[in-house]
Structure formats: C-alpha cells, structure tokens
Scaffold this motif. Structure first.
Motif, short mmCIF file in Angstrom:
data_model
loop_
_atom_site.label_atom_id
_atom_site.label_comp_id
_atom_site.label_asym_id
_atom_site.label_seq_id
_atom_site.Cartn_x
_atom_site.Cartn_y
_atom_site.Cartn_z
N GLY A 146 0.77 -1.23 0.00
CA GLY A 146 0.00 0.00 0.00
C GLY A 146 0.80 1.28 0.00
N ILE A 147 2.12 1.20 -0.01
CA ILE A 147 2.99 2.39 -0.05
C ILE A 147 3.74 2.37 -1.37
CG2 ILE A 147 4.98 3.53 0.99
CD1 ILE A 147 3.98 2.62 3.70
N ARG A 148 3.78 3.54 -2.04
CA ARG A 148 4.42 3.62 -3.36
C ARG A 148 5.82 4.20 -3.22
NH1 ARG A 148 3.48 2.51 -8.35
NH2 ARG A 148 1.48 1.65 -7.69
N PHE A 149 6.77 3.52 -3.87
CA PHE A 149 8.18 3.89 -3.84
C PHE A 149 8.62 4.30 -5.24
CE2 PHE A 149 7.39 0.99 -0.39
CZ PHE A 149 8.15 1.48 0.66
N GLY A 150 9.48 5.32 -5.34
CA GLY A 150 9.99 5.79 -6.62
C GLY A 150 11.50 5.68 -6.68
N LEU A 151 12.03 5.38 -7.88
CA LEU A 151 13.46 5.12 -8.06
C LEU A 151 14.19 6.29 -8.69
CD1 LEU A 151 13.23 1.49 -9.52
CD2 LEU A 151 13.76 2.13 -7.16
N MET A 152 15.36 6.60 -8.15
CA MET A 152 16.28 7.56 -8.73
C MET A 152 17.69 7.16 -8.30
SD MET A 152 15.17 10.80 -6.35
CE MET A 152 16.47 11.93 -6.83
N THR A 153 18.72 7.72 -8.96
CA THR A 153 20.08 7.22 -8.74
C THR A 153 21.07 8.34 -8.46
OG1 THR A 153 19.61 5.49 -10.38
CG2 THR A 153 21.89 5.74 -9.71
N CYS A 154 21.77 8.25 -7.36
CA CYS A 154 22.98 9.00 -7.05
C CYS A 154 22.93 10.47 -7.50
CB CYS A 154 24.19 8.29 -7.65
SG CYS A 154 25.78 8.77 -6.94
N TYR A 155 23.61 10.82 -8.59
CA TYR A 155 23.74 12.21 -9.05
C TYR A 155 22.38 12.85 -9.33
CZ TYR A 155 26.02 16.12 -11.55
OH TYR A 155 26.46 17.35 -11.97
N ASP A 156 21.36 12.02 -9.62
CA ASP A 156 20.00 12.54 -9.77
C ASP A 156 19.56 13.32 -8.55
OD1 ASP A 156 19.35 11.47 -12.32
OD2 ASP A 156 18.73 9.56 -11.45
N LEU A 157 20.15 13.01 -7.39
CA LEU A 157 19.77 13.67 -6.15
C LEU A 157 19.98 15.18 -6.21
CD1 LEU A 157 18.81 12.98 -3.20
CD2 LEU A 157 21.24 12.94 -2.59
N ARG A 158 20.93 15.62 -7.04
CA ARG A 158 21.21 17.05 -7.16
C ARG A 158 20.19 17.78 -8.05
NH1 ARG A 158 26.20 18.68 -5.22
NH2 ARG A 158 27.65 17.00 -4.69
N ASP A 168 4.94 13.33 -8.16
CA ASP A 168 3.78 13.59 -9.01
C ASP A 168 3.13 12.30 -9.49
OD1 ASP A 168 3.95 16.31 -8.76
OD2 ASP A 168 4.88 16.65 -10.72
N ASP A 169 3.92 11.22 -9.54
CA ASP A 169 3.40 9.92 -9.95
C ASP A 169 2.89 9.12 -8.76
OD1 ASP A 169 3.04 8.26 -12.38
OD2 ASP A 169 4.31 6.83 -11.32
#
Length: 268
Positions: A146-158, A168-169
């Motif tokens: 019931g909890i939604r998780f989203g993926l991003m990587t390392c340098y994307d954090l900046r 938004d998704d």
C-alpha cells in the motif's frame, strides 16, 4: 488515516569486480535484513559490478534484465519474502557503453526499472564516457503493502525535478541507490540533499551508498520532515526503519506544499 507501514532496510556494501561475489554478498545481506523485519531491502548503485576508475570492463561485465544478477535478486527476494532494489550494469544497444540501471524485484519478477538520467560528469569524473543516459520516460515507481516507492540514482539527487516527477506519480518514498564519491564537502552535500528532497516533497527518502574509502557511506532512511530515522556510518552496515503512511499524511496535512505549488516539471 491509513495504517500501511513497510519496514525498509538500506544495505551499505562495497561491490567489487567479482560479479559472483557481489551476488553472494547481496544474498547474505538480504537474509540479514529480512531477519530484522525488512520487507524492502535496498542496495547501492553498481551493485552487480564496480571498478574504480571506470574502464572497458564495464561493458564486458554488463548483463541483461534476465541475466544472472537479476535472477539472483529474484531468488533472494523469494527466499525471504521481500522486495529488493539494486543497481545493475546493464547491456546497452551499442555494445560500447552500458546503462546504469536500477531494478526492483520480487520473487515473481521485476516490479520496476530505472535508468539513470543525470550522468556524473562533475567533480573531475566523466560517467558519460562509459554510460548511456536513460530516457526521460514515465516515472519508475512500484508498490509494497500500500505504499508507493519511486526510483532515482545518485547524481539525480542534485536535480530536484527527478524527485518531484516521482512524487507527481504518487510516490510516498524516494529510493536512492548511490555511489556518492568522496571529496571536499561531498558528505555534507549528500546528507543535506537527502534531507532537502525529503522536506520539499514531504516524502521518505531511502538511500544506500557505498562505504569508504570510495563512497562517503552514511546510507540513511529519512522521514518526510527530514529527520534521519536510521543510518549507517562509513563502513559496511545495515540500517532499518519503518515507512508509515500515517506519518506522510500527517506531514502533508500540516504542510500542504505539494498541493499549493504553482509550477510543474517539464522535461528540458
């Protein structure tokens, strides 16, 4: 108010140039994390294969989504009844460069994939010499209990836009596998940006880094107000905390910044 809650673990470990050993270590750490109650287990960027500095061996050791690495993640997930997220060096179409890919898997298959959008061409590094950037596709999200998780990587954090597209998704929590390279103020940047992404999105942030001496370590689980619930130091370690839907709802009711904002994210 919903009662959904997911115990999550971040496994801070140092992948090597031995794909077999990396798979074995991930299986061991997954078992340890599951024994501590985790239902989502997160590993760093480049978990399938890592060499510093990067070289032609990346392409030689790249795999497909149905290769040994993803198969081993699925086996570990099945053995322990968890979802596993880890970084894969994936084969690219040109055979020269690779894709820096995250996979989220259950025992019965892949839940989501994400290919790193912002390559680390900074601080004297040139990731784009070896890696092909991901397309600006739909946000990579998946659901656990019931909890939604989203993926991003390392340098994307900046780049706050990446996190915002995930929220938004519908993402309640941002999952950030990384190989955050050490350097002047880099530890400060890492921990500050993790907190910032949590605060501005009123979302949890779940980060797994490489330990020292190459990474900064400090893998963390940060709550929607930017408070570190659990974290590792600079050595190999596991940190566990619970992501709670009720906490997200409370924070977003008190601070409805997502609802009242007046801008949207548009790809460049």
């Amino acid at each position: 108010m919903t009662s959904a809650a997911v115990p999550v673990a971040v496994c801070q470990f140092a992948p090597t140039d031995s794909r077999e050993r990396n798979r074995e270590r991930i299986a061991e750490l997954t078992a340890q994390a599951a024994a501590r109650g985790a239902r989502l287990v997160v590993f760093p960027e480049y978990s399938s294969y890592f060499v510093d500095p990067m070289d032609e061996s990346l392409a030689a050791n790249a795999e497909t989504l149905d290769g040994d690495f993803v198969s081993s993640l699925r086996a570990a997930a099945s053995d322990h009844g968890v979802v596993v997220v880890a970084g894969l060096v994936e084969q690219a179409s040109d055979g020269q460069r690779v894709r820096n890919t995250l996979v989220a898997v259950r025992g019965d298959g892949i839940l989501a994939t994400y290919r790193k959008q912002h390559l680390y061409d900074a601080f004297g590094q040139k990731e784009s010499d070896w890696v092909e950037a991901g397309e600006l596709d739909a946000a990579a999200t998946f659901e656990v209990a019931g909890i939604r998780f989203g993926l991003m990587t390392c340098y994307d954090l900046r780049f706050p836009e990446v996190a915002r597209t995930l929220v938004d998704d519908g993402a309640d929590a941002l999952v950030v596998p990384a190989e955050w390279v050490r350097g002047p103020l880099k530890e400060h940047h890492w921990t500050t940006l993790l907190a910032a992404r949590a605060i501005e999105n009123t979302a949890y942030v779940i980060s797994a880094d490489h330990p020292t001496p190459i990474g900064v370590g400090h893998s963390q689980i940060v709550d929607p107000q930017g408070v570190v619930l659990a974290g590792a130091g600079t050595t190999e370690d596991i940190a566990v905390a619970t992501v709670e839907a009720a906490s997200i709802e409370r924070v977003r009711a008190a601070n409805p910044s997502l609802r009242v904002r007046r801008y949207r994210v548009v790809p460049a």
